[in-house]
Design a protein around this motif. Structure first.
Motif, PDB file in Angstrom:
ATOM      1  N   ARG A   1      46.583  28.992  41.160  1.00 27.76           N
ATOM      2  CA  ARG A   1      47.167  29.673  42.307  1.00 27.76           C
ATOM      3  C   ARG A   1      47.588  28.633  43.338  1.00 27.76           C
ATOM      4  O   ARG A   1      46.949  27.586  43.476  1.00 27.76           O
ATOM      5  CB  ARG A   1      46.138  30.644  42.889  1.00 27.76           C
ATOM      6  CG  ARG A   1      46.743  31.655  43.827  1.00 27.76           C
ATOM      7  CD  ARG A   1      45.773  32.754  44.061  1.00 27.76           C
ATOM      8  NE  ARG A   1      45.056  32.513  45.312  1.00 27.76           N
ATOM      9  CZ  ARG A   1      44.310  33.414  45.911  1.00 27.76           C
ATOM     10  NH1 ARG A   1      44.126  34.594  45.344  1.00 27.76           N
ATOM     11  NH2 ARG A   1      43.705  33.148  47.031  1.00 27.76           N
TER      12      ARG A   1
ATOM     13  N   HIS B   1      46.366  37.434  36.665  1.00 30.67           N
ATOM     14  CA  HIS B   1      44.998  36.947  36.858  1.00 30.67           C
ATOM     15  C   HIS B   1      44.993  35.618  37.614  1.00 30.67           C
ATOM     16  O   HIS B   1      44.179  35.404  38.513  1.00 30.67           O
ATOM     17  CB  HIS B   1      44.293  36.805  35.507  1.00 30.67           C
ATOM     18  CG  HIS B   1      42.822  36.698  35.625  1.00 30.67           C
ATOM     19  ND1 HIS B   1      42.011  37.795  35.803  1.00 30.67           N
ATOM     20  CD2 HIS B   1      42.002  35.624  35.626  1.00 30.67           C
ATOM     21  CE1 HIS B   1      40.764  37.397  35.891  1.00 30.67           C
ATOM     22  NE2 HIS B   1      40.733  36.076  35.786  1.00 30.67           N
TER      23      HIS B   1
ATOM     24  N   HIS C   1      45.746  36.136  41.262  1.00 26.86           N
ATOM     25  CA  HIS C   1      44.682  36.805  41.997  1.00 26.86           C
ATOM     26  C   HIS C   1      43.461  35.910  42.241  1.00 26.86           C
ATOM     27  O   HIS C   1      42.856  35.967  43.309  1.00 26.86           O
ATOM     28  CB  HIS C   1      44.260  38.074  41.247  1.00 26.86           C
ATOM     29  CG  HIS C   1      43.102  38.781  41.860  1.00 26.86           C
ATOM     30  ND1 HIS C   1      43.200  39.463  43.047  1.00 26.86           N
ATOM     31  CD2 HIS C   1      41.810  38.885  41.474  1.00 26.86           C
ATOM     32  CE1 HIS C   1      42.013  39.961  43.361  1.00 26.86           C
ATOM     33  NE2 HIS C   1      41.156  39.633  42.419  1.00 26.86           N
ATOM     34  N   ASP C   2      43.082  35.097  41.268  1.00 26.18           N
ATOM     35  CA  ASP C   2      41.826  34.340  41.322  1.00 26.18           C
ATOM     36  C   ASP C   2      42.069  32.861  41.637  1.00 26.18           C
ATOM     37  O   ASP C   2      42.662  32.150  40.823  1.00 26.18           O
ATOM     38  CB  ASP C   2      41.109  34.475  39.974  1.00 26.18           C
ATOM     39  CG  ASP C   2      39.734  33.839  39.953  1.00 26.18           C
ATOM     40  OD1 ASP C   2      39.292  33.318  40.991  1.00 26.18           O
ATOM     41  OD2 ASP C   2      39.102  33.855  38.878  1.00 26.18           O
TER      42      ASP C   2
END
Length: 157
Positions: free
Chosen positions: A48, A127, A130-131
């Protein structure tokens, strides 16, 4: 016809050996084509955009994805059927999927490592977005905005 077959396979050892050499050469060419197609896919290890993980060396990536030294991060693998997975392990470790399965089986059996969780790219991207502790790899052309490339892998080490 049976005498001709017998002559080409059993009574003329030179011809039999030549056929074996030709078959081996064709098999090597096929393996080379498979390896070349895996090398043609450029993959990148991504996180991310606001992840605390800012950089990753090739050795660190090998430790994270192969040796299970994740330092509090969660790693994700693509499925065996995804050509990007073979390209990833070819680029990172110089191993094809069969070699990686053997290595990973030894590490798991001895209790030294556990494999990363597998997700398809359609499930992996949300995923990763988000993480902040998730680390994965994708083909370079599939990296969406919101993900940061830590390590592009394009050349075989």
């Amino acid at each position: 016809m049976s005498s001709r077959w017998r002559w080409t396979t059993s009574s003329d050892p030179w011809r039999r050996d030549a056929l074996c050499r030709q078959a081996a050469a064709l098999a090597l060419i096929a393996l080379g084509c498979l390896a070349a197609s895996a090398q043609a896919i450029e993959v990148a290890i991504v996180v991310r955009a606001d992840s605390a993980l800012t950089g990753l060396s090739r050795d660190d990536a090998y430790a994270m994805f192969v040796l299970d030294q994740r330092r509090g991060y969660t790693t994700f693998d693509l499925p065996d059927t995804d050509p990007a997975r073979e390209a990833f392990y070819q680029h990172l470790a110089g191993k094809n999927l069969a070699m990686m399965r053997g290595l990973r089986a030894r590490l798991v059996f001895s209790g030294q490592a556990r494999p990363p969780r597998q997700l398809g790219s359609a499930e992996l991207i949300p995923h990763l977005l988000h993480d902040p502790k998730a680390v994965g790899y994708l083909p370079i052309e599939l990296v969406p905005p919101g993900l940061r490339v830590l390590l592009p892998l394009g050349d075989i080490p």
